[in-house]
Scaffold this active site. Structure first.
Site, PDB file in Angstrom:
ATOM      1  N   TRP A 101     -12.781 -19.302 -16.670  1.00  0.00           N
ATOM      2  CA  TRP A 101     -11.371 -19.588 -16.377  1.00  0.00           C
ATOM      3  C   TRP A 101     -11.213 -20.286 -15.052  1.00  0.00           C
ATOM      4  O   TRP A 101     -10.398 -21.199 -14.908  1.00  0.00           O
ATOM      5  CB  TRP A 101     -10.534 -18.315 -16.443  1.00  0.00           C
ATOM      6  CG  TRP A 101     -10.567 -17.691 -17.810  1.00  0.00           C
ATOM      7  CD1 TRP A 101     -11.069 -16.462 -18.132  1.00  0.00           C
ATOM      8  CD2 TRP A 101     -10.124 -18.270 -19.041  1.00  0.00           C
ATOM      9  NE1 TRP A 101     -10.957 -16.254 -19.484  1.00  0.00           N
ATOM     10  CE2 TRP A 101     -10.389 -17.331 -20.065  1.00  0.00           C
ATOM     11  CE3 TRP A 101      -9.539 -19.497 -19.382  1.00  0.00           C
ATOM     12  CZ2 TRP A 101     -10.079 -17.581 -21.408  1.00  0.00           C
ATOM     13  CZ3 TRP A 101      -9.228 -19.743 -20.711  1.00  0.00           C
ATOM     14  CH2 TRP A 101      -9.503 -18.790 -21.702  1.00  0.00           C
ATOM     15  N   ASP A 169      -5.400 -15.507 -10.370  1.00  0.00           N
ATOM     16  CA  ASP A 169      -5.245 -15.395 -11.813  1.00  0.00           C
ATOM     17  C   ASP A 169      -5.566 -13.949 -12.196  1.00  0.00           C
ATOM     18  O   ASP A 169      -6.717 -13.552 -12.228  1.00  0.00           O
ATOM     19  CB  ASP A 169      -6.211 -16.379 -12.497  1.00  0.00           C
ATOM     20  CG  ASP A 169      -6.207 -16.258 -14.022  1.00  0.00           C
ATOM     21  OD1 ASP A 169      -5.469 -15.410 -14.565  1.00  0.00           O
ATOM     22  OD2 ASP A 169      -6.949 -17.038 -14.673  1.00  0.00           O
ATOM     23  N   LYS A 195      -2.988  -9.734 -22.415  1.00  0.00           N
ATOM     24  CA  LYS A 195      -4.059  -8.768 -22.160  1.00  0.00           C
ATOM     25  C   LYS A 195      -3.490  -7.405 -21.755  1.00  0.00           C
ATOM     26  O   LYS A 195      -3.711  -6.427 -22.433  1.00  0.00           O
ATOM     27  CB  LYS A 195      -5.015  -9.284 -21.083  1.00  0.00           C
ATOM     28  CG  LYS A 195      -6.082 -10.218 -21.628  1.00  0.00           C
ATOM     29  CD  LYS A 195      -5.751 -11.656 -21.487  1.00  0.00           C
ATOM     30  CE  LYS A 195      -6.829 -12.559 -22.061  1.00  0.00           C
ATOM     31  NZ  LYS A 195      -6.878 -13.847 -21.393  1.00  0.00           N
TER      32      LYS A 195
HETATM   33  C1  LIG Z   1      -7.144 -15.138 -21.140  1.00  0.00           C
HETATM   34  C2  LIG Z   1      -7.272 -15.697 -19.799  1.00  0.00           C
HETATM   35  C3  LIG Z   1      -6.797 -16.976 -19.483  1.00  0.00           C
HETATM   36  C4  LIG Z   1      -6.208 -17.913 -20.522  1.00  0.00           C
HETATM   37  O1  LIG Z   1      -4.983 -17.495 -20.935  1.00  0.00           O
HETATM   38  P1  LIG Z   1      -4.140 -18.362 -21.998  1.00  0.00           P
HETATM   39  O2  LIG Z   1      -2.888 -17.583 -22.080  1.00  0.00           O
HETATM   40  O3  LIG Z   1      -4.916 -18.383 -23.273  1.00  0.00           O
HETATM   41  O4  LIG Z   1      -3.949 -19.713 -21.445  1.00  0.00           O
HETATM   42  C5  LIG Z   1      -6.908 -17.402 -18.180  1.00  0.00           C
HETATM   43  N1  LIG Z   1      -7.452 -16.630 -17.235  1.00  0.00           N
HETATM   44  C6  LIG Z   1      -7.938 -15.392 -17.502  1.00  0.00           C
HETATM   45  C7  LIG Z   1      -8.526 -14.574 -16.409  1.00  0.00           C
HETATM   46  C8  LIG Z   1      -7.851 -14.890 -18.795  1.00  0.00           C
HETATM   47  O5  LIG Z   1      -8.329 -13.671 -19.068  1.00  0.00           O
END
Ligand SMILES: *Cc1c(COP(=O)(O)O)cnc(C)c1O
Length: 359
Positions: A101, A169, A195
């Protein structure tokens, strides 16, 4: 619903959230209307989004200079929206490359300005968090991924930031425990909902207003945080149902308490890592104990020829979602907030029974 679901995302939510979402789809609050058919500009939806924003402000004890937005496009959109809004053309942003990511975030940021990747753990397949790197006080911001959902590592503490705002993030570990750091160190926090926070379809962005409007760049309204703030997250039609799902989950988080949630998450992680470390059939992917994620646990089978049998064994015991990300293989067990300790105990028992039967 009696399966135990360890999927990485979209993932489990508290049972009461699923039930309330179901009810709202049929008849929202006794209105005689589904939540899916009411206007996003009416008092009912405005009350939903305002309460959700307030809960986030309370849970993180956010000072007044922070705004909470519910946007679309996932965390992936934030990889571009962050530099678009924060990084001037002649500016430099620091990025810590700790996984798939953050690598994507680096790629997007390079379009808007200069990127200084101060350290990377790509060399060992992102199985550790680099600790030796220098913070440059000239950076516009420092981007870090708090939990690396695919490799199973977690960034635990910030270095001395020397006043550089942190962009983080937190997609896969937001509200998994109380914040370790003072929230004012974060200039911007983003997390896609699917998540730990709600159904897929919305991304929470928490931003220090003082950092905005400084790039000298013209930004279309839909990509501009300031425009979203001015319109209180209803610049255009927001993902109404997903935001309501977040509100329900936030109410649950508040009821449980972040401290209690954190204790439970650590207990679950101890149980599972304990089994992986002590049972010779399982090999942990992240050897550095201090870098291990409490949300996503990754491991391999010492005897890969048993993979298929293990998959069937899990299936037969109602355990789903433990296969690793398609890019890395192996196993990944995601234990988000809504996973009870009993679910992990059941998994550990299944792993133990499997190793007895097939060792
Ligand atoms: C799942 C995830 C993403 C991507 O998220 P999307 O909603 O699919 O764009 C980005 N960063 C992390 C840490 C993630 O777990």
């Amino acid at each position: 619903m009696n399966k135990i679901n360890f999927t990485a995302g979209p993932s489990i939510l508290p049972k009461e959230v699923f039930e309330q979402l179901g009810q709202a789809a049929v008849d929202y609050n006794g209105m005689g209307l589904s939540l899916l058919e009411i206007t996003h500009r009416g008092p009912e939806f405005m009350a939903i989004i305002e309460e959700a924003q307030k809960l986030i402000k309370d849970l993180l004890k956010l000072p007044d200079n922070y705004e909470v937005l519910f946007l679309m496009g996932g965390a992936t959109t934030q990889f571009a929206m962050v530099p678009y809004n924060l990084l001037p053309k002649d500016g430099v942003a620091g990025y810590l490359d700790t996984g798939t990511w953050s690598t994507k975030a680096v790629k997007a940021a390079k379009i808007y300005g200069e990127v200084d990747v101060c350290a990377s753990s790509a060399d060992d397949g992102f199985r550790h968090i680099p600790k030796e790197y220098r913070i440059d006080p000239e950076w516009t911001y420092f981007h870090v991924t708090s939990n690396n959902t695919i490799s199973g590592t977690q960034f635990k503490t910030l270095p001395d930031m020397q006043g550089v705002p942190v962009v983080i993030d937190m997609s896969s570990d937001i509200f998994s425990e109380p914040l370790v750091e003072d929230v004012s160190k974060y200039g911007l926090i983003f997390a896609s909902a699917q998540k730990n926070l709600g159904p897929a379809g919305t991304t929470v962005v928490i931003v220090d207003k003082n950092l905005l409007g400084k790039t000298g760049r013209e930004i279309p309204d839909i990509w501009d945080y300031e425009k979203h703030i001015a319109k209180a997250s209803v610049l255009n039609t927001p993902p109404v149902y997903a935001i309501y799902g977040c509100l329900l989950t936030l109410r649950w988080i508040k009821k449980m308490g972040l401290k209690k949630i954190g204790e439970t998450n650590h207990k679950k992680a101890e149980l599972l890592y304990g089994e992986i470390d002590n049972n010779p059939l399982f090999i942990p992917r992240v050897k550095a104990v201090e870098d291990r994620s409490i949300m996503n646990v990754t491991f391999d089978l010492a005897r890969p020829e048993l993979e298929k049998t293990f998959g069937v064994f899990c299936d037969n015991h109602g355990i789903v979602g433990v296969k690793g990300h398609r890019s890395v293989g192996g196993y990944r067990v995601s234990m988000y907030n809504a996973m009870p300790v009993e679910g992990v105990e059941k998994l550990v028992k299944v792993m133990r029974d499997f190793s007895w039967r097939f060792h």
